[in-house]
Design a protein around this motif. Structure first.
Motif, mmCIF file in Angstrom:
data_model
loop_
_atom_site.group_PDB
_atom_site.id
_atom_site.type_symbol
_atom_site.label_atom_id
_atom_site.label_comp_id
_atom_site.label_asym_id
_atom_site.label_seq_id
_atom_site.Cartn_x
_atom_site.Cartn_y
_atom_site.Cartn_z
ATOM 1 N N SER A 259 166.247 95.481 44.375
ATOM 2 C CA SER A 259 165.276 94.304 45.320
ATOM 3 C C SER A 259 164.414 93.423 44.113
ATOM 4 O O SER A 259 163.863 92.512 44.570
ATOM 5 N N TYR A 260 164.446 94.000 43.043
ATOM 6 C CA TYR A 260 163.404 93.313 42.011
ATOM 7 C C TYR A 260 164.391 92.905 40.830
ATOM 8 O O TYR A 260 165.442 93.627 40.468
ATOM 9 N N SER A 261 163.801 92.070 39.899
ATOM 10 C CA SER A 261 164.208 91.967 38.557
ATOM 11 C C SER A 261 163.019 92.476 37.387
ATOM 12 O O SER A 261 162.133 92.113 37.862
ATOM 13 N N SER A 262 163.809 92.631 36.436
ATOM 14 C CA SER A 262 162.742 93.210 35.626
ATOM 15 C C SER A 262 162.584 92.075 34.179
ATOM 16 O O SER A 262 163.925 91.431 34.056
ATOM 17 N N PHE A 263 161.318 91.710 33.617
ATOM 18 C CA PHE A 263 161.412 90.902 32.611
ATOM 19 C C PHE A 263 160.595 91.436 31.712
ATOM 20 O O PHE A 263 159.559 92.186 31.811
ATOM 21 N N CYS A 264 161.111 91.452 30.309
ATOM 22 C CA CYS A 264 160.434 92.076 29.368
ATOM 23 C C CYS A 264 160.574 91.218 27.974
ATOM 24 O O CYS A 264 161.578 90.706 27.687
ATOM 25 N N ARG A 265 159.462 91.086 27.316
ATOM 26 C CA ARG A 265 159.452 90.549 25.917
ATOM 27 C C ARG A 265 158.666 91.441 25.009
ATOM 28 O O ARG A 265 157.634 91.920 25.228
ATOM 29 N N LEU A 266 159.425 91.649 24.127
ATOM 30 C CA LEU A 266 159.218 92.808 22.999
ATOM 31 C C LEU A 266 159.644 92.432 21.691
ATOM 32 O O LEU A 266 160.474 91.653 21.410
ATOM 33 N N ASP A 267 158.948 92.996 20.727
ATOM 34 C CA ASP A 267 159.387 93.130 19.312
ATOM 35 C C ASP A 267 159.613 94.666 18.923
ATOM 36 O O ASP A 267 159.252 95.455 19.610
ATOM 37 N N ILE A 268 159.780 94.613 17.595
ATOM 38 C CA ILE A 268 160.131 96.004 16.972
ATOM 39 C C ILE A 268 159.175 96.328 15.855
ATOM 40 O O ILE A 268 158.883 95.524 15.009
ATOM 41 N N ASP A 269 158.597 97.545 16.224
ATOM 42 C CA ASP A 269 157.543 97.990 14.976
ATOM 43 C C ASP A 269 158.754 98.731 13.618
ATOM 44 O O ASP A 269 159.004 99.609 14.094
ATOM 45 N N ILE A 270 159.354 97.820 12.809
ATOM 46 C CA ILE A 270 160.276 98.389 11.889
ATOM 47 C C ILE A 270 159.590 99.408 11.285
ATOM 48 O O ILE A 270 160.441 100.506 10.949
ATOM 49 N N ASN A 271 158.410 99.573 10.924
ATOM 50 C CA ASN A 271 157.896 100.910 10.121
ATOM 51 C C ASN A 271 157.980 102.103 10.842
ATOM 52 O O ASN A 271 158.194 103.204 10.406
ATOM 53 N N ARG A 272 157.650 101.937 12.054
ATOM 54 C CA ARG A 272 157.316 103.024 12.951
ATOM 55 C C ARG A 272 158.870 103.353 14.132
ATOM 56 O O ARG A 272 158.806 104.453 14.676
ATOM 57 N N ASN A 273 159.607 102.407 13.921
ATOM 58 C CA ASN A 273 160.816 102.581 14.919
ATOM 59 C C ASN A 273 160.371 102.610 16.141
ATOM 60 O O ASN A 273 160.847 103.508 17.056
ATOM 61 N N ILE A 274 159.496 101.849 16.994
ATOM 62 C CA ILE A 274 159.108 101.779 18.330
ATOM 63 C C ILE A 274 159.087 100.289 18.722
ATOM 64 O O ILE A 274 158.873 99.443 17.987
ATOM 65 N N PRO A 275 159.301 100.276 20.215
ATOM 66 C CA PRO A 275 159.039 98.960 20.743
ATOM 67 C C PRO A 275 157.666 98.635 20.570
ATOM 68 O O PRO A 275 156.649 99.270 21.011
ATOM 69 N N HIS A 276 157.223 97.115 20.463
ATOM 70 C CA HIS A 276 156.174 96.617 20.495
ATOM 71 C C HIS A 276 156.118 95.762 21.795
ATOM 72 O O HIS A 276 156.855 94.662 21.617
ATOM 73 N N ILE A 277 155.853 95.990 22.720
ATOM 74 C CA ILE A 277 155.816 95.465 24.175
ATOM 75 C C ILE A 277 154.793 94.305 24.455
ATOM 76 O O ILE A 277 153.639 94.596 24.259
ATOM 77 N N HIS A 278 155.181 93.160 24.511
ATOM 78 C CA HIS A 278 154.260 91.970 25.051
ATOM 79 C C HIS A 278 154.245 91.884 26.360
ATOM 80 O O HIS A 278 152.967 91.756 27.079
ATOM 81 N N VAL A 279 154.937 91.866 27.347
ATOM 82 C CA VAL A 279 155.215 91.748 28.547
ATOM 83 C C VAL A 279 156.239 92.621 29.346
ATOM 84 O O VAL A 279 157.358 92.773 28.587
ATOM 85 N N HIS A 280 156.047 93.425 30.413
ATOM 86 C CA HIS A 280 156.833 94.046 30.864
ATOM 87 C C HIS A 280 156.495 94.182 32.466
ATOM 88 O O HIS A 280 155.721 95.189 32.780
ATOM 89 N N THR A 281 157.293 93.261 33.051
ATOM 90 C CA THR A 281 156.970 93.194 34.663
ATOM 91 C C THR A 281 158.090 93.085 35.505
ATOM 92 O O THR A 281 159.204 93.017 34.943
ATOM 93 N N LYS A 282 157.926 93.379 36.747
ATOM 94 C CA LYS A 282 159.035 92.992 37.822
ATOM 95 C C LYS A 282 158.442 91.968 38.842
ATOM 96 O O LYS A 282 157.518 91.534 38.877
ATOM 97 N N LYS A 283 159.740 91.311 38.963
ATOM 98 C CA LYS A 283 159.333 90.203 40.294
ATOM 99 C C LYS A 283 160.677 90.394 41.053
ATOM 100 O O LYS A 283 161.681 91.006 40.959
ATOM 101 N N GLU A 284 160.360 89.688 42.529
ATOM 102 C CA GLU A 284 161.231 89.792 43.557
ATOM 103 C C GLU A 284 162.652 89.229 43.126
ATOM 104 O O GLU A 284 162.770 88.022 42.469
ATOM 105 N N ASN A 285 163.667 89.966 43.472
ATOM 106 C CA ASN A 285 165.010 89.455 43.355
ATOM 107 C C ASN A 285 165.705 88.812 44.606
ATOM 108 O O ASN A 285 166.623 89.332 45.146
ATOM 109 N N LYS A 286 165.365 87.496 44.865
ATOM 110 C CA LYS A 286 165.742 86.936 46.140
ATOM 111 C C LYS A 286 167.230 86.808 46.139
ATOM 112 O O LYS A 286 167.887 86.765 47.181
ATOM 113 N N GLU A 287 167.908 86.349 44.790
ATOM 114 C CA GLU A 287 169.179 85.868 44.809
ATOM 115 C C GLU A 287 170.014 87.025 44.833
ATOM 116 O O GLU A 287 171.150 87.016 44.923
#
Length: 628
Positions: A193-221
């Motif tokens: 019922s929803y779609s996910s939106f995520c904006r991220l980059d990677i911390d290369i030294n630590r090999n972990i994601p650096h999350i800027h935005v991670h949200t859900k919104k309604e998936n009407k279509e």
């Protein structure tokens, strides 16, 4: 050093050698991920790929960098002093004078020496986006799926498209290195019922994601799939042809997919739009996960299987983790290992020396070959359809070999050979595929190229290797493709089983084409008789009614009437023609001189929209559906 650091330092081994290759590999990774995603839910793939050129001013605006003009021109690589400029222009003028003088005397002019180019390291930036109708991704898994290298879930042995298992992660690492901008992912799973939106980059030294935005919104279509956008440094100019060739060859091997490709430039004349339409709704079955064959494992893999197995005892471990090892054979193997081994011993208690003994026995003992049931070849029908769809050849033959084995891994070779076609140059045009993806680099060293050039006697099959337009298509699928080279760009010529299977597959296609050409000869007597009767009738009509006709036509009719041209002569000429001119040339002649109407397009019957029961019967040429 983290896994992300390793690939950042050695990006060339993942196909990120230079900006142009980075753009190509990013497109390839996104397209192949999208295909895998759609096929995993048995959805006919619809994939949209867009490359948008970003001018320097716009890029600087995106990263929040103010415009700054040059102050000290001499700092820059492309700076040229007035004295150096005068010297260069004088040299160019002298060269032009010499060329003009030589031309007036009729002398053959030497090719002008290219002027030394002024260095410029100006970067070019592109936004690459890819949208698919696949499975989508679970909301909570998205950060690790893109921002953590080697974070994939545990899986067994399986035919896969990817070469390194990095997918879009390497593109994100390159983005981090070249632009510093994050990747954007929009995703929704079927029925969600929803779609996910995520904006991220990677911390290369630590090999972990650096999350800027991670949200859900309604998936009407009620949309499902994924849309990925990434901004990278690249070079469209140098890799334009490679990217377009890749898309075209992907359409050949995947005729059940629909591809939309766009390149958008600041200069509209440079824009490129290409649509590769779907031509069938027949998808190959998904490849199946299988167990390892005992002869295909090394010490490290045995240790990994021991650490991950759910079977505590040695007998169960051998039966469960390896293919073609039944209970009785496992007991015989344990008996052969020596007195220190027993069926009930705990597998996690095995010493390093005992594991070496197991490995030695695996290499020496006899095992049944693995079957090819786990593999998913393109299929003769899809291969033929893809060749016809993209190349429009005059003749095509396909062949699918049975499963064979090298080093404990099953493989299947499929081949197609075509004659004539659209945008096909004279001579051999070789198209290579591995696990249903095109291979475009290092062609000369590949087993397919070497086999086609050195091991096939084309004259035997009445095919002129230098003059005919020959398409050679070879697709190899396996649980392990034996790639060579740092970037895994070609399949080596040193594995006899594969080289032999490739040669056999191409020869089978050539034999089919030769047989079809030979069958034309059967119709010569009937065709000659019919043509001669028409000529006789025309000659008598021409003589009685004094019809005006072309001088050549009139002369031919006169010779027929005077019996200077006989049916036997016609038969002899037609036989020579069939022997000397291949079917491709005959059809090209008919198309160019005998048909004045617009070229006709093939018509493909669309699949039924309503749900119905049907049985499918497969042929290399067609699929017959019985509806009941």
């Amino acid at each position: 050093e983290s896994p992300a650091e390793f690939f950042a330092d050695n990006k060339n081994i993942a196909g990120f050698d230079n900006p142009g290759k980075c753009l190509y590999t990013t497109v390839r990774e996104l397209v192949e991920n999208a295909l895998d995603s759609a096929e995993s839910i048995a959805e006919l793939p619809v994939i949209e790929i867009t490359i948008e050129e970003i001018e320097k001013r716009k890029f600087n605006s995106m990263i929040g960098l103010a415009e700054h003009g040059r102050v000290d021109e001499e700092l820059y690589d492309d700076f040229e002093t007035e004295k150096a400029r005068e010297k260069r222009l004088a040299k160019e003028a002298r060269l032009q004078e010499i060329q003009a003088k030589n031309a007036s005397l009729g002398k053959k002019a030497k090719a002008p020496v290219a002027a030394k180019s002024i260095k410029s390291r100006e970067a070019s930036y592109y936004r690459v986006s890819c949208k698919d109708n696949g499975r989508g991704m679970p909301h909570d898994d998205i950060p690790n799926m893109f921002g953590r290298v080697l974070s994939g879930t545990k899986y067994g042995l399986k035919q896969t498209r990817g070469k390194f298992g990095l997918g879009a992660k390497m593109a994100l690492i390159w983005s981090k290195m070249s632009t510093g901008l994050p990747i954007e992912i929009c995703s929704s799973m079927k029925g969600q019922s929803y779609s996910s939106f995520c904006r991220l980059d990677i911390d290369i030294n630590r090999n972990i994601p650096h999350i800027h935005v991670h949200t859900k919104k309604e998936n009407k279509e009620k949309w499902h799939g994924a849309e990925i956008q990434i901004v990278i440094e690249g070079n469209w100019t140098t890799y334009r042809s490679k990217i377009l060739h890749y898309m075209r060859q992907m359409a050949v091997i995947t005729p059940y997919a629909e591809f939309f490709f766009k390149f958008l430039s600041e200069v509209p004349d440079k824009n490129v739009t290409a649509r590769f339409a779907r031509r069938t709704d027949i998808m190959p079955p998904a490849p199946l996960e299988t167990k390892y064959h005992p002869s295909a494992v090394d010490l490290l893999l045995i240790k990994r299987l021991i650490s991950e197995t759910s079977k505590p005892k040695l007998l169960q471990f051998l039966q469960h983790e390896f293919v073609n090892v039944g209970k009785s054979y496992a007991e015989r193997l344990i008996g052969e290992m020596g007195p220190d081994f027993g069926p009930g011993m705990l597998v996690k208690s095995l010493t390093s020396q005992q594991i070496v003994r197991i490995h030695q026995l695996f290499r020496q003992a006899k095992f049944d070959d693995p079957s090819g049931d786990c593999l998913s070849p393109a299929g003769e029908y899809n291969l033929r359809l893809g060749i016809v769809k993209e190349l429009h050849p005059e003749m095509v033959a396909t062949y699918s070999g049975s499963a064979q084995v090298f080093e404990g891994h099953p493989f299947i070779v499929e081949a197609g050979v075509s004659l004539g076609g659209k945008d096909v140059k004279q001579g051999l045009n070789i198209f290579r595929f591995a696990n249903r993806i095109p291979l475009l680099f290092e062609q000369g060293a590949d087993v397919v190229t070497r086999t086609a050039i050195k091991r096939i006697n084309w004259n035997t099959y009445k095919i002129n290797q230098a003059q005919d337009k020959i398409g050679v298509f070879v697709s190899i699928v396996s649980t392990k493709i034996p790639f060579k080279g740092t970037g895994k760009e070609y399949i080596g010529d040193d594995i006899n089983e594969i080289a032999s299977a490739v040669k056999t597959a191409i020869q089978q296609c050539c034999a089919q084409l030769k047989e079809r050409k030979r069958s034309l000869s059967k119709y010569i007597p009937n065709a000659t008789g019919a043509i001669y009767e028409i000529l006789k009738e025309m000659s008598s009509s021409h003589a009685s009614k004094k019809r005006r006709s072309d001088d050549k036509d009139a002369e031919l009719l006169r010779q027929v009437s005077a019996k200077l041209v006989t049916e036997e002569m016609l038969r002899e000429k037609l036989t020579q023609h069939v022997e000397q001119v291949d079917y491709e040339m005959a059809l090209e002649y008919a198309t160019q001189t005998g048909v004045n109407e617009e070229p006709r397009d093939d018509i493909y019957i669309q699949p039924l929209k309503t749900e119905c029961n049907l049985t499918e019967f497969y042929s290399p040429v067609f699929v017959f559906r019985l509806i009941h």
